[in-house]
Design an enzyme around this catalytic site. Structure first.
Site, PDB file in Angstrom:
ATOM      1  N   GLU A 165       2.997  -7.702  12.504  1.00  0.00           N
ATOM      2  CA  GLU A 165       2.797  -9.097  12.854  1.00  0.00           C
ATOM      3  C   GLU A 165       4.012  -9.935  12.486  1.00  0.00           C
ATOM      4  O   GLU A 165       4.616  -9.756  11.430  1.00  0.00           O
ATOM      5  CB  GLU A 165       1.567  -9.628  12.122  1.00  0.00           C
ATOM      6  CG  GLU A 165       0.397  -8.701  12.342  1.00  0.00           C
ATOM      7  CD  GLU A 165      -0.947  -9.382  12.265  1.00  0.00           C
ATOM      8  OE1 GLU A 165      -1.002 -10.612  12.354  1.00  0.00           O
ATOM      9  OE2 GLU A 165      -1.934  -8.648  12.120  1.00  0.00           O
ATOM     10  N   CYS A 219       8.306 -15.894  10.396  1.00  0.00           N
ATOM     11  CA  CYS A 219       7.811 -15.104   9.265  1.00  0.00           C
ATOM     12  C   CYS A 219       7.812 -13.622   9.672  1.00  0.00           C
ATOM     13  O   CYS A 219       7.210 -13.246  10.671  1.00  0.00           O
ATOM     14  CB  CYS A 219       6.406 -15.583   8.905  1.00  0.00           C
ATOM     15  SG  CYS A 219       5.674 -14.651   7.551  1.00  0.00           S
ATOM     16  N   CYS A 223       0.343  -2.759   3.181  1.00  0.00           N
ATOM     17  CA  CYS A 223       0.981  -2.984   1.875  1.00  0.00           C
ATOM     18  C   CYS A 223       0.232  -2.191   0.816  1.00  0.00           C
ATOM     19  O   CYS A 223      -0.990  -2.074   0.862  1.00  0.00           O
ATOM     20  CB  CYS A 223       0.955  -4.467   1.524  1.00  0.00           C
ATOM     21  SG  CYS A 223       1.854  -4.852   0.003  1.00  0.00           S
ATOM     22  N   CYS A 254      -2.982  -6.809  -3.925  1.00  0.00           N
ATOM     23  CA  CYS A 254      -3.385  -8.100  -4.490  1.00  0.00           C
ATOM     24  C   CYS A 254      -4.793  -8.410  -3.983  1.00  0.00           C
ATOM     25  O   CYS A 254      -5.094  -8.234  -2.809  1.00  0.00           O
ATOM     26  CB  CYS A 254      -2.399  -9.191  -4.078  1.00  0.00           C
ATOM     27  SG  CYS A 254      -0.718  -8.799  -4.585  1.00  0.00           S
ATOM     28  N   CYS A 275      -5.543 -10.884  -0.853  1.00  0.00           N
ATOM     29  CA  CYS A 275      -4.713 -10.761   0.353  1.00  0.00           C
ATOM     30  C   CYS A 275      -5.335  -9.816   1.372  1.00  0.00           C
ATOM     31  O   CYS A 275      -5.724  -8.698   1.036  1.00  0.00           O
ATOM     32  CB  CYS A 275      -3.329 -10.266  -0.050  1.00  0.00           C
ATOM     33  SG  CYS A 275      -2.256  -9.909   1.343  1.00  0.00           S
ATOM     34  N   CYS A 308      -0.561 -17.490   5.619  1.00  0.00           N
ATOM     35  CA  CYS A 308      -0.198 -16.596   4.524  1.00  0.00           C
ATOM     36  C   CYS A 308      -1.369 -15.705   4.131  1.00  0.00           C
ATOM     37  O   CYS A 308      -2.467 -16.200   3.909  1.00  0.00           O
ATOM     38  CB  CYS A 308       0.155 -17.390   3.274  1.00  0.00           C
ATOM     39  SG  CYS A 308       1.644 -18.320   3.401  1.00  0.00           S
TER      40      CYS A 308
END
Ligand code: SAH
Ligand code: SF4
Length: 399
Positions: free
Chosen positions: A115, A156, A163, A167, A170, A390
């Site tokens: 993305e 971005c 990932c 976290c 997220c 975000c």
């Protein structure tokens, strides 16, 4: 035979699953020296590599047929050797009511999409980090008045598919790590978007933030090589680029040694007032606690007026109380670093057990920091309706 370094680089880029000799080999991702080495095999002088680099990265050609400065024979020689441009392609676009666009960009080294987000007016995350002061005369020089609806856009960029850092707040973390992106796939997201938005280099003002999917410092070499392509071949300034890390100390140490001509600015996802809360939210804090991150940051030679950004995600009840703000102010002061805080109100995602902070709590937090003379900025949420904000990036073709 291909030049050794070029051939071995290509081999590294290809994931075993798609090794298929009928697929073209990507020229996109090679720098001008590597392109020159490749063309030297057909007896071409070194400047042909520069021509090819300019066609790929500046004129943004997508097929060899578009290089008018190359003879038909030379183009056919490249094709016969299996080479083609192979720039990452925008497979799907989602447009938000606020003008933000989220793209699914097709990889070259694997079938997954990543993305990339276009924010026509930025997200304020770039405020106060020295990039306005560095070129004050250009502040309003965008082309908003010339039939386009933006004047200081931000792109971005993703660095990995998924990932591994996990976290808790997220959405990207839910994917786990699927694979690293190659340098060409990282730079290619940017060039694909510049092309789509008809950005004119040297005239339009565009910032890059490496804050999409993935942890850039866990894909360090490809990430920095992507940056080098963007600076040296595409012509973007590293002072208009910011990379965000969750606090990978080994990566920060390497980053501190990069020459300023290619080093982007740095943002650290602090996200908590102390180690206890941070370890709950970001398990990586158990390996590299706040003090270790701050120590590593001291090793970076900042440019004049440059500041380190601390990003801070506000989670209702967990990190958004006034006492947290005062603890953050103390922490930043103790660090002794030229720093600023970027507040991000948490963006929700399915299956993530937190609550958005109220507008009042966000404002009270901002004021508490400001009252302690800590430079603080609020990042505007962009593209929440299309899952582009975000922490909302997750490979979702059908959203
Ligand atoms: N992996 C890197 C860069 C990508 S995340 C990093 O973590 O720094 C970019 C920023 O978005 C980080 O500061 C992260 O803390 C923040 N973020 C993650 N999930 C979020 C969410 N759901 N809402 C708001 N911000 C989020
Ligand atoms: Fe990875 Fe950054 Fe999300 Fe943490 S916040 S899981 S490091 S993308």
């Amino acid at each position: 035979m291909l030049g050794h370094s070029v051939a071995s680089k290509y081999t590294q880029l290809v994931s075993p699953r798609i090794t298929d000799l009928t697929l073209p080999q990507p020229l996109f991702g090679l720098n001008r020296a590597e392109l020159s080495t490749l063309l030297a095999e057909s007896g071409e002088p070194a400047w042909r590599g520069t021509q090819l680099a300019e066609a790929i990265y500046r004129q943004r050609i997508q097929s060899l047929g578009e290089i008018t400065t190359f003879s038909k024979e030379l183009r056919e020689w490249l094709l016969a050797k299996g080479w083609n441009v192979c720039r990452p392609r925008i497979a799907k676009a989602f447009r938000s009511l606020d003008g933000t666009e989220r793209y699914l960009v097709e990889g070259v080294a694997g079938p997954e999409t990543v993305e990339t987000v276009w924010m026509p007016e930025g997200d304020e995350g770039e405020s106060g980090d020295g990039s306005e002061e560095e070129n004050p005369g250009r502040k309003d020089e965008g082309r908003g008045g010339e039939g386009r609806d933006w004047s200081r856009a931000t792109i971005c960029v993703s660095s990995q598919v998924g990932c591994a850092v996990n976290c808790q707040f997220c959405l990207t973390a839910k994917l786990g790590l699927q694979r690293n992106l190659s340098a060409g796939e990282i730079a290619g997201q940017v060039v694909a978007v510049l092309d789509r938005q008809k950005v004119e280099m040297g005239r339009d003002r565009v910032n890059l933030v490496f804050m999409g999917m993935g942890e850039p410092f866990l894909n360090y070499e490809n990430f920095m090589e992507g940056v080098r392509l963007l600076v040296e071949e595409v012509g973007l300034s590293p002072q208009r680029m910011t990379v965000s890390t969750s606090g990978i100390v080994s990566g920060i140490v390497r980053f501190a040694a990069e020459p300023t001509e290619i080093r982007p600015k740095l943002a650290i996802s602090l996200n908590a007032p102390d180690n206890d809360v941070r370890s709950e939210l970001m398990p990586i804090n158990r390996k590299w606690p706040i003090e270790a991150v701050v120590d590593a940051l001291r090793g970076i030679k900042l440019r004049p007026r440059e500041r380190v950004t601390f990003e801070y995600v506000l989670l209702a009840g967990v990190t958004d109380q006034p006492k947290h703000a005062h603890a953050v102010a103390r922490l930043v002061r103790r660090s002794g670093l030229p720093a600023k805080i970027n507040l991000i109100a948490w963006n929700p995602g399915p299956g993530i057990p937190y609550t958005m902070p109220t507008a009042e709590a966000v404002e009270a937090f901002r004021q508490a920091l400001a009252s302690e003379d800590v430079p603080v900025y609020l990042r505007r949420p962009r593209g929440r309706d299309i899952y582009a904000a975000c922490g909302q990036l997750k490979r979702t073709v059908e959203s």
